[in-house]
Design a protein around this motif. Structure first.
Motif, PDB file in Angstrom:
ATOM      1  N   LYS A 351       0.835  -1.189   0.000  1.00  0.00           N
ATOM      2  CA  LYS A 351       0.000   0.000   0.000  1.00  0.00           C
ATOM      3  C   LYS A 351       0.876   1.249   0.000  1.00  0.00           C
ATOM      4  CE  LYS A 351      -3.731  -2.284   2.521  1.00  0.00           C
ATOM      5  NZ  LYS A 351      -4.629  -2.250   3.700  1.00  0.00           N
ATOM      6  N   PRO A 352       0.351   2.379  -0.477  1.00  0.00           N
ATOM      7  CA  PRO A 352       1.163   3.608  -0.542  1.00  0.00           C
ATOM      8  C   PRO A 352       1.598   4.072   0.847  1.00  0.00           C
ATOM      9  CG  PRO A 352      -0.828   3.799  -1.869  1.00  0.00           C
ATOM     10  CD  PRO A 352      -0.990   2.564  -1.062  1.00  0.00           C
ATOM     11  N   LEU A 353       2.758   4.721   0.894  1.00  0.00           N
ATOM     12  CA  LEU A 353       3.218   5.337   2.129  1.00  0.00           C
ATOM     13  C   LEU A 353       2.289   6.490   2.514  1.00  0.00           C
ATOM     14  CD1 LEU A 353       7.077   5.426   1.515  1.00  0.00           C
ATOM     15  CD2 LEU A 353       5.757   3.704   2.738  1.00  0.00           C
ATOM     16  N   LYS A 354       2.276   6.806   3.804  1.00  0.00           N
ATOM     17  CA  LYS A 354       1.311   7.791   4.305  1.00  0.00           C
ATOM     18  C   LYS A 354       1.535   9.187   3.759  1.00  0.00           C
ATOM     19  CE  LYS A 354       0.404   5.303   8.623  1.00  0.00           C
ATOM     20  NZ  LYS A 354       0.437   5.371  10.108  1.00  0.00           N
ATOM     21  N   HIS A 355       2.791   9.534   3.449  1.00  0.00           N
ATOM     22  CA  HIS A 355       3.051  10.894   2.999  1.00  0.00           C
ATOM     23  C   HIS A 355       2.852  11.054   1.490  1.00  0.00           C
ATOM     24  CE1 HIS A 355       6.956   8.844   2.453  1.00  0.00           C
ATOM     25  NE2 HIS A 355       7.077   9.634   1.410  1.00  0.00           N
ATOM     26  N   LEU A 356       2.355  10.027   0.814  1.00  0.00           N
ATOM     27  CA  LEU A 356       2.129  10.078  -0.627  1.00  0.00           C
ATOM     28  C   LEU A 356       0.663   9.791  -0.934  1.00  0.00           C
ATOM     29  CD1 LEU A 356       5.259   8.171  -1.963  1.00  0.00           C
ATOM     30  CD2 LEU A 356       4.790  10.608  -2.231  1.00  0.00           C
ATOM     31  N   THR A 357       0.184  10.417  -1.984  1.00  0.00           N
ATOM     32  CA  THR A 357      -1.168  10.161  -2.484  1.00  0.00           C
ATOM     33  C   THR A 357      -1.058   9.463  -3.829  1.00  0.00           C
ATOM     34  OG1 THR A 357      -2.009  12.135  -1.387  1.00  0.00           O
ATOM     35  CG2 THR A 357      -3.363  11.184  -3.141  1.00  0.00           C
ATOM     36  N   LEU A 358      -1.709   8.313  -3.970  1.00  0.00           N
ATOM     37  CA  LEU A 358      -1.649   7.550  -5.215  1.00  0.00           C
ATOM     38  C   LEU A 358      -3.056   7.341  -5.751  1.00  0.00           C
ATOM     39  CD1 LEU A 358       0.613   4.647  -6.196  1.00  0.00           C
ATOM     40  CD2 LEU A 358      -1.837   4.317  -6.431  1.00  0.00           C
ATOM     41  N   GLU A 359      -3.239   7.653  -7.007  1.00  0.00           N
ATOM     42  CA  GLU A 359      -4.497   7.392  -7.699  1.00  0.00           C
ATOM     43  C   GLU A 359      -4.205   6.582  -8.957  1.00  0.00           C
ATOM     44  OE1 GLU A 359      -6.764  10.856  -8.501  1.00  0.00           O
ATOM     45  OE2 GLU A 359      -6.792  11.547  -6.410  1.00  0.00           O
ATOM     46  N   ILE A 360      -5.194   5.803  -9.358  1.00  0.00           N
ATOM     47  CA  ILE A 360      -5.072   4.995 -10.572  1.00  0.00           C
ATOM     48  C   ILE A 360      -6.044   5.545 -11.600  1.00  0.00           C
ATOM     49  CG2 ILE A 360      -5.320   2.684 -11.565  1.00  0.00           C
ATOM     50  CD1 ILE A 360      -4.555   1.524  -8.891  1.00  0.00           C
ATOM     51  N   ALA A 361      -5.507   5.977 -12.725  1.00  0.00           N
ATOM     52  CA  ALA A 361      -6.319   6.573 -13.777  1.00  0.00           C
ATOM     53  C   ALA A 361      -7.187   5.508 -14.447  1.00  0.00           C
ATOM     54  CB  ALA A 361      -5.419   7.252 -14.803  1.00  0.00           C
ATOM     55  N   ALA A 362      -8.066   5.975 -15.328  1.00  0.00           N
ATOM     56  CA  ALA A 362      -8.986   5.056 -16.011  1.00  0.00           C
ATOM     57  C   ALA A 362      -8.251   4.025 -16.849  1.00  0.00           C
ATOM     58  CB  ALA A 362      -9.956   5.866 -16.885  1.00  0.00           C
ATOM     59  N   ASP A 363      -7.099   4.392 -17.392  1.00  0.00           N
ATOM     60  CA  ASP A 363      -6.336   3.443 -18.202  1.00  0.00           C
ATOM     61  C   ASP A 363      -5.372   2.597 -17.378  1.00  0.00           C
ATOM     62  OD1 ASP A 363      -4.563   5.391 -17.501  1.00  0.00           O
ATOM     63  OD2 ASP A 363      -3.842   5.795 -19.537  1.00  0.00           O
ATOM     64  N   GLY A 364      -5.429   2.731 -16.035  1.00  0.00           N
ATOM     65  CA  GLY A 364      -4.581   1.923 -15.156  1.00  0.00           C
ATOM     66  C   GLY A 364      -3.273   2.566 -14.773  1.00  0.00           C
ATOM     67  N   GLU A 365      -2.965   3.781 -15.281  1.00  0.00           N
ATOM     68  CA  GLU A 365      -1.697   4.416 -14.961  1.00  0.00           C
ATOM     69  C   GLU A 365      -1.705   4.937 -13.532  1.00  0.00           C
ATOM     70  OE1 GLU A 365       1.337   7.917 -16.577  1.00  0.00           O
ATOM     71  OE2 GLU A 365      -0.698   7.758 -17.382  1.00  0.00           O
ATOM     72  N   ALA A 366      -0.580   4.758 -12.830  1.00  0.00           N
ATOM     73  CA  ALA A 366      -0.446   5.239 -11.461  1.00  0.00           C
ATOM     74  C   ALA A 366      -0.067   6.708 -11.468  1.00  0.00           C
ATOM     75  CB  ALA A 366       0.604   4.426 -10.718  1.00  0.00           C
ATOM     76  N   LEU A 367      -0.763   7.500 -10.663  1.00  0.00           N
ATOM     77  CA  LEU A 367      -0.503   8.922 -10.510  1.00  0.00           C
ATOM     78  C   LEU A 367      -0.140   9.187  -9.057  1.00  0.00           C
ATOM     79  CD1 LEU A 367      -3.629  10.169 -12.490  1.00  0.00           C
ATOM     80  CD2 LEU A 367      -1.368   9.659 -13.393  1.00  0.00           C
ATOM     81  N   VAL A 368       0.956   9.890  -8.831  1.00  0.00           N
ATOM     82  CA  VAL A 368       1.491  10.048  -7.477  1.00  0.00           C
ATOM     83  C   VAL A 368       1.674  11.523  -7.165  1.00  0.00           C
ATOM     84  CG1 VAL A 368       3.357   9.433  -5.896  1.00  0.00           C
ATOM     85  CG2 VAL A 368       2.693   7.836  -7.690  1.00  0.00           C
ATOM     86  N   LYS A 369       1.371  11.891  -5.918  1.00  0.00           N
ATOM     87  CA  LYS A 369       1.577  13.253  -5.440  1.00  0.00           C
ATOM     88  C   LYS A 369       2.047  13.190  -3.999  1.00  0.00           C
ATOM     89  CE  LYS A 369      -2.027  15.775  -4.492  1.00  0.00           C
ATOM     90  NZ  LYS A 369      -3.239  16.635  -4.625  1.00  0.00           N
ATOM     91  N   GLY A 370       2.993  14.074  -3.624  1.00  0.00           N
ATOM     92  CA  GLY A 370       3.447  14.104  -2.246  1.00  0.00           C
ATOM     93  C   GLY A 370       4.817  14.736  -2.115  1.00  0.00           C
ATOM     94  N   ALA A 371       5.306  14.771  -0.871  1.00  0.00           N
ATOM     95  CA  ALA A 371       6.565  15.458  -0.583  1.00  0.00           C
ATOM     96  C   ALA A 371       7.767  14.759  -1.188  1.00  0.00           C
ATOM     97  CB  ALA A 371       6.748  15.577   0.934  1.00  0.00           C
ATOM     98  N   ALA A 372       7.651  13.462  -1.492  1.00  0.00           N
ATOM     99  CA  ALA A 372       8.789  12.729  -2.034  1.00  0.00           C
ATOM    100  C   ALA A 372       8.914  12.852  -3.547  1.00  0.00           C
ATOM    101  CB  ALA A 372       8.691  11.251  -1.658  1.00  0.00           C
ATOM    102  N   VAL A 373       7.950  13.478  -4.210  1.00  0.00           N
ATOM    103  CA  VAL A 373       7.969  13.581  -5.674  1.00  0.00           C
ATOM    104  C   VAL A 373       8.960  14.666  -6.093  1.00  0.00           C
ATOM    105  CG1 VAL A 373       6.604  14.085  -7.730  1.00  0.00           C
ATOM    106  CG2 VAL A 373       5.612  12.744  -5.879  1.00  0.00           C
ATOM    107  N   SER A 374       9.816  14.324  -7.048  1.00  0.00           N
ATOM    108  CA  SER A 374      10.833  15.254  -7.534  1.00  0.00           C
ATOM    109  C   SER A 374      10.195  16.496  -8.164  1.00  0.00           C
ATOM    110  CB  SER A 374      11.710  14.540  -8.569  1.00  0.00           C
ATOM    111  OG  SER A 374      12.471  15.455  -9.319  1.00  0.00           O
ATOM    112  N   PRO A 375      10.838  17.654  -8.029  1.00  0.00           N
ATOM    113  CA  PRO A 375      10.312  18.858  -8.685  1.00  0.00           C
ATOM    114  C   PRO A 375      10.447  18.827 -10.195  1.00  0.00           C
ATOM    115  CG  PRO A 375      12.399  19.335  -7.621  1.00  0.00           C
ATOM    116  CD  PRO A 375      12.012  17.948  -7.188  1.00  0.00           C
ATOM    117  N   GLY A 376      11.250  17.924 -10.745  1.00  0.00           N
ATOM    118  CA  GLY A 376      11.393  17.842 -12.196  1.00  0.00           C
ATOM    119  C   GLY A 376      12.765  17.369 -12.604  1.00  0.00           C
TER     120      GLY A 376
END
Length: 861
Positions: A351-376
C-alpha cells in the motif's frame, strides 16, 4: 538534538554521530569485510567538506561521483551535503558517451572516481577516492552550512527509453520525506545492532535511499559487495551475520536458482523439490536446507526496482523468510508503496506510504503526489509534477500500470508503453507471457515485445536460452498454457550471453526491441567447444591470471566425461600454488553460479577430478586427505571461551615465571591499539612463540588473539605408514585439547583448503579477533626475504585492518622445563602498518619486511 522536521548536512551529520563507533558501512570483497564506523564516516565526511571548501566549490555547484558501492562513496555524499554541493552519481559501468553528455549538461566542477577508472576523457580535475581517504585527515569542517529544504541534494541521471540522459532532481525535502517514514526503527536499533546487505548501486535511487540515507539516519549497518555472483552473496550472508537483504529481482532470481542447484544428499535441492508435492514437507526442506547455507540470522528480504516473479517470491516465503516487495521510481525518491513483512499475498507491492497520495487513472496508470515527488528534471523548463490530472494539479504521471484489490493492495502490471495491443483489440501485458516462459527449464530469461507484421501488432518473444535447448518446443509448450490473445506468434533467440541491462540489472527493453527490428532473425549463441582451446595451450600460458581464467572456461565448456582419463596433477604437473587454487575456485564459482566445496581439494588433485566437481554439484571427490578445516566444534562454545579466559592467563603466567620471562618493547603506545588487527611475527623458532607474544600483550588484547596455523594435523587424522602411536596421540591431544584450551585457532594450510582457511580467518576478524601469524614460517628469519606467505597480507588489505610487526629475540631455546634462572625473550612491537584499498598486498609485505629489519636492529642493541 537534530531537527527531525528538516534534513540538511548538519542534521544528517548529527544523526550519524549519535551512533559513535558502531559499524556503519562495510565492503565485502573476496574474503574480508572492511568496516567504517559511524564515527569514522562523520570524520571523513567533514574532511571531504573541507576539501570542497578549499577548492571553492560552494552550494549549488555540482561534482561527479563515479565509483562502485563503498564507504568512501557515502563519505563524499555526506561531505557534499555539509557544504550544500550537489552530487551527480554515475554507475561504474556507464558508457563514455553517456558520461560525456552528463558532464555537458551538469557542468560539474570536479570528478571523484574509484581506483582503476580513468575519468581523464571528461577534461575535468579528477581525484581517486581510495587515495583521497588513504591518509589521516588534516583539515576538517566544524560548521555545516544552512540549507533550505528545496535545495538540490543530488541529480540522478537515467537515459530512459532514449539516448538523451535525463537528470532527476532530488531535494533535501524529497530525501527527508522518505527518511521520516522509517524513523521508528531507530529505537530498536539502538538496543540491537543489525546488518543489511545492499546490492543496488548507490548511483541509483534504490541504492541511495536504502543503502545510504535511511540506514545512516536510523543506525542500521550496511554491507556492500564487490560482486553479485550468487556464491559470493550466499557466503557473505552466512559469514557476516546478515539479517536483511536489499536486492533487485534479477539478483534474487539468480540466488534462487543457485540454491536449487545446491547439493542435498545425492541430488540437488531443486531435484528433491520436484518430487515433493506436500506443501508442509516442501517448506521443511527449504527451511532446513537454507539455514545450512546462510545460517540462522538471515530473515528479511527487500525487493524493488522491477517486478518479482511469483515463483521466486513463493520460494523464499517457503523458506520462512519475510519477503517485502516495494514499488517506486527515481522521480518519487525510490519508494511509493511497500508490502508489510507479515502479508502473505503473493505478487503485491503493498500500500502507498502515508506521505504520498496515489491514484489509478482510467487506463490503469499510477498517478502520485506528495513530498517525495521530484520537482522535475535538471535543466528542464517544464516541471513534470505540474501536469494536470482530472483538473487537479500536482500529480506525477508515472507511466506504470497498477491495479488495486478490494483491500487497497497494489499489483504492478508493467509499463504503459510496453502494453501490446493485438489486432483483435486485446491488451497483452508482457509480464504475463514472460512468467509462463521463464518457468520453462530451458529458458534463462525472456523479453516479450509487440512486433508489427503486415500492419498488425503481435506478441513476439525474445528468448535467452540454455545451450542446446529447443526454442521452438519451448514456445509451443508455453502457448498451450496461454490464453488465445496472449499466445506467442513469433520468436527470436538472443545471440549474446545476456540481455543488455541497467545498473539495477533490469533488461533494457528498448535496446532489445531495436536489435529485433534491425535483425529479423537472431541465431542462438553457442558456447565454443572445449576443443578449440587445448589443455596444452593453457598449460604453457605465461600470464598466470589468464591461465586460471582459460582453465576455468575449459572446465566449464567440456562435456561430462570428456576429461575422465586426464590424470595430470594440477600441483605437480601444472605447478599451481595454493593461491592459484583459490583464484581457480573463485573463477569456477562465478561461471557455475553456485558454491563449490574447497574441502574436496587435495595436493594430488587431477584435472579429471576438478572437472567432475565443477560439472556435478553432488560429485564426491575421493580424497586421501581427511584432515579438519578448523578448530573442534566444542572450541566455539561459550564454555570453551570461559575455559580459555581462565586457563590462558594461568598457563602463560606459570610459564613466564618458571621457564622464560618476556620483556615487551613497544615502538608505539599499546593503549592506542584497538582490535581487530593482525600480529605478524618473526623469526618463528618454536611453537611457544605464541605464548611469549601473549605474555607480552595487555590482557584486553591477549583475550582477542586468534592463532593461525598451517598444520594439517595429518599425523593424527590421516597418518602415513610408520607413524607411531605416541606421535598420533600427541598431535591429537594438541588439536583437541592443548590449542582449544588456550587459543581459538584457524587452519590455513599451504595447499588444499587454503581458501576455506582464509574465509574462516576473515570471519574471526569480523568478530573483532586479532590473528597471530608467522608469515615467514618456522626457522626462517631474515635470511630468506623472498619467503613470505601472502595470505594474511591479502586479508589485511581486504579487511582494512592494520598489521602490527613483531620481532622476537632470544626465542631460539624456548622450552617448557622450569629453570632456576629463566631465560628472557624480548618481544618488540612495531608501529602498526595501515592497510586498505589504496595499498596492495605486495606493498604491505614490503613494508612489513622493512619494519622487521628495523625492529631486529633495535632488539640487537
Amino acid at each position: 538534538m537534530p531537527d527531525r522536521g528538516r534534513l540538511s548536512g548538519r542534521t544528517l551529520l548529527a544523526r550519524i554521530e549519535r551512533f559513535g563507533e558502531r559499524p556503519a558501512l562495510g565492503l565485502r570483497q573476496e574474503f574480508g569485510l572492511r568496516w567504517w564506523s559511524f564515527g569514522r564516516l562523520a570524520r571523513e565526511a567533514r574532511r571531504f567538506a573541507a576539501l570542497l571548501r578549499g577548492w571553492n566549490i560552494g552550494p549549488g555547484e555540482r561534482v561527479l561521483l563515479w565509483a562502485p558501492n563503498c564507504p568512501e562513496w557515502v563519505a563524499c555524499l555526506v561531505g557534499a551535503m555539509i557544504e550544500g554541493v550537489v552530487v551527480v552519481p554515475l554507475d561504474e559501468r556507464s558508457p563514455r558517451e553517456f558520461m560525456l553528455q552528463v558532464a555537458m549538461q551538469a557542468s560539474p566542477r570536479r570528478v571523484f572516481h574509484a581506483q582503476g577508472l580513468d575519468a581523464g576523457f571528461l577534461g575535468l580535475p579528477c581525484h581517486c577516492l581510495e587515495d583521497l581517504f588513504a591518509e589521516p585527515a588534516r583539515d576538517s569542517v566544524t560548521d555545516a552550512r544552512e540549507i533550505e529544504p528545496d535545495h538540490v541534494a543530488a541529480i540522478l541521471y537515467t537515459s530512459g527509453t532514449t539516448a538523451e540522459p535525463r537528470g532527476v532532481v532530488l531535494t533535501y525535502a524529497n530525501l527527508q520525506a522518505q527518511i521520516e517514514s522509517f524513523q521508528f526503527w531507530q529505537w530498536p536499533l539502538k538496543l540491537i545492532s543489525a546488518r543489511m546487505l545492499v546490492v543496488a548501486p548507490l548511483s541509483h535511487v534504490q541504492g541511495l535511499i536504502l543503502g545510504a540515507m535511511i540506514p545512516m539516519s536510523i543506525g542500521l549497518s550496511i554491507v556492500f559487495v564487490h560482486s553479485v555472483e550468487p556464491a559470493h552473496l550466499l557466503r557473505t550472508i552466512r559469514d557476516n551475520g546478515i539479517l536483511a537483504f536489499s536486492t533487485v529481482p534479477r539478483v534474487l532470481h539468480e540466488l534462487t536458482a543457485a540454491l536449487e542447484r545446491h547439493p542435498r544428499g545425492r541430488r540437488t535441492l531443486g531435484q528433491r523439490l520436484e518430487n515433493e508435492s506436500r506443501g508442509w514437507m516442501r517448506r521443511h526442506l527449504l527451511f532446513t536446507a537454507l539455514n545450512r547455507v546462510v545460517g540462522w540470522r538471515f530473515w528479511i528480504i527487500f525487493v524493488g526496482g522491477a517486478a518479482l516473479a511469483r515463483s521466486d517470491e513463493q520460494f523464499w516465503r517457503d523458506t520462512g523468510r519475510f519477503v517485502i516487495q516495494g514499488y517506486g521510481l527515481t522521480e518519487t525518491t525510490a519508494i511509493v508503496a511497500v508490502n508489510g513483512p507479515f502479508s502473505r499475498r503473493t505478487g503485491s507491492v503493498g500500500k502507498p506510504l502515508k506521505h504520498l497520495t496515489l491514484e489509478i487513472a482510467a487506463d490503469g496508470e499510477a498517478l502520485v503526489k506528495g513530498a517525495a515527488v521530484s520537482p522535475g528534471y535538471f535543466g528542464s523548463v517544464h516541471r513534470q509534477s505540474a501536469e494536470p490530472h482530472n483538473g487537479v494539479n500536482g500529480f506525477l504521471h508515472t507511466g506504470d500500470l497498477l491495479r488495486a484489490d478490494s483491500r487497497g493492495r497494489l499489483y504492478f502490471l508493467g509499463r504503459k508503453k510496453d502494453v501490446i495491443v493485438t489486432s483483435e483489440g486485446f491488451n497483452v501485458f508482457p509480464s504475463d507471457v514472460e512468467t509462463v516462459l521463464n518457468r520453462h527449464p530451458g529458458v534463462r530469461e525472456s523479453v516479450v515485445l509487440g512486433r508489427e507484421e503486415d500492419g498488425c501488432e503481435e506478441v513476439h518473444a525474445v528468448l535467452l536460452m540454455e545451450s542446446g535447448t529447443d526454442a521452438a518446443g519451448t514456445v509451443h509448450a508455453a502457448n498451450r498454457k496461454l490464453p488465445e490473445p496472449q499466445r506467442i506468434r513469433s520468436w527470436t533467440v538472443w545471440p549474446e550471453v545476456d540481455f543488455p541491462r541497467s545498473g539495477l540489472l533490469k533488461v533494457r527493453r528498448e535496446l532489445v526491441a531495436a536489435a529485433v527490428r534491425e535483425a529479423r532473425t537472431l541465431r542462438q549463441h553457442s558456447t565454443p567447444p572445449a576443443g578449440q582451446v587445448t589443455l596444452a595451450a593453457i598449460e604453457t600460458e605465461a600470464d598466470g591470471g589468464r591461465r586460471i581464467e582459460l582453465l576455468a572456461d575449459y572446465l566449464c565448456a567440456a562435456p561430462p566425461g570428456a576429461l575422465a582419463d586426464n590424470s595430470a596433477q594440477l600441483r605437480a604437473d601444472w605447478g599451481l600454488s595454493s593461491l592459484d587454487f583459490v583464484r581457480l575456485l573463485g573463477a569456477l564459482e562465478r561461471r557455475k553460479q553456485r558454491l563449490l566445496d574447497g574441502r574436496a581439494l587435495h595436493a594430488d588433485l587431477t584435472v579429471a577430478e576438478l572437472h567432475a566437481m565443477a560439472a556435478n554439484p553432488c560429485a564426491n571427490i575421493q580424497t586421501p586427505v581427511r584432515v579438519p578445516l578448523r578448530q573442534p566444534a566444542w572450541a566455539k562454545t561459550v564454555l570453551a571461551r570461559a575455559v580459555r579466559f581462565a586457563v590462558r592467563p594461568v598457563v602463560t603466567g606459570l610459564w613466564t615465571a618458571f621457564c622464560h620471562r618476556c620483556a615487551p618493547v613497544w615502538r608505539g603506545s599499546p593503549h592506542s591499539l584497538r582490535p581487530p588487527f593482525i600480529l605478524a611475527a618473526a623469526p618463528h623458532m618454536h611453537w611457544l612463540d605464541a605464548f611469549a607474544i601473549t605474555a607480552a600483550l595487555p590482557a584486553r588484547l591477549a583475550n582477542r588473539l586468534l592463532v593461525v596455523t598451517n598444520r594439517d594435523f595429518s599425523e593424527f587424522f590421516d597418518p602415513p605408514r610408520g607413524t607411531s602411536r605416541k606421535e598420533r596421540f600427541t598431535v591429537g591431544a594438541g588439536y583437541h585439547f592443548l590449542l582449544p584450551f588456550t587459543y581459538p585457532f584457524t587452519i590455513v594450510p599451504h595447499f588444499g583448503s587454503t581458501r576455506e582457511g582464509l574465509l574462516e580467518t576473515a570471519k574471526w576478524i569480523d568478530k573483532g579477533y586479532c590473528p597471530m601469524v608467522f608469515p615467514k614460517g618456522i626457522h626462517y628469519g631474515l635470511v630468506d626475504p623472498a619467503r613470505h606467505d601472502p595470505g594474511m597480507a591479502l586479508l589485511a588489505s581486504e579487511c582494512g585492518v592494520p598489521v602490527v610487526p613483531v620481532w622476537l629475540s632470544g626465542n631460539s631455546d624456548l622450552g617448557c622445563r622450569p629453570r632456576l634462572q629463566p631465560g628472557c625473550v624480548s618481544v618488540v612491537f612495531g608501529q602498526p602498518i595501515s592497510a586498505g584499498p589504496s595499498k596492495s598486498p605486495a606493498n604491505l609485505i614490503a613494508e612489513l619486511e622493512a619494519s622487521w629489519l628495523e625492529l631486529a636492529s633495535t632488539a640487537a642493541v
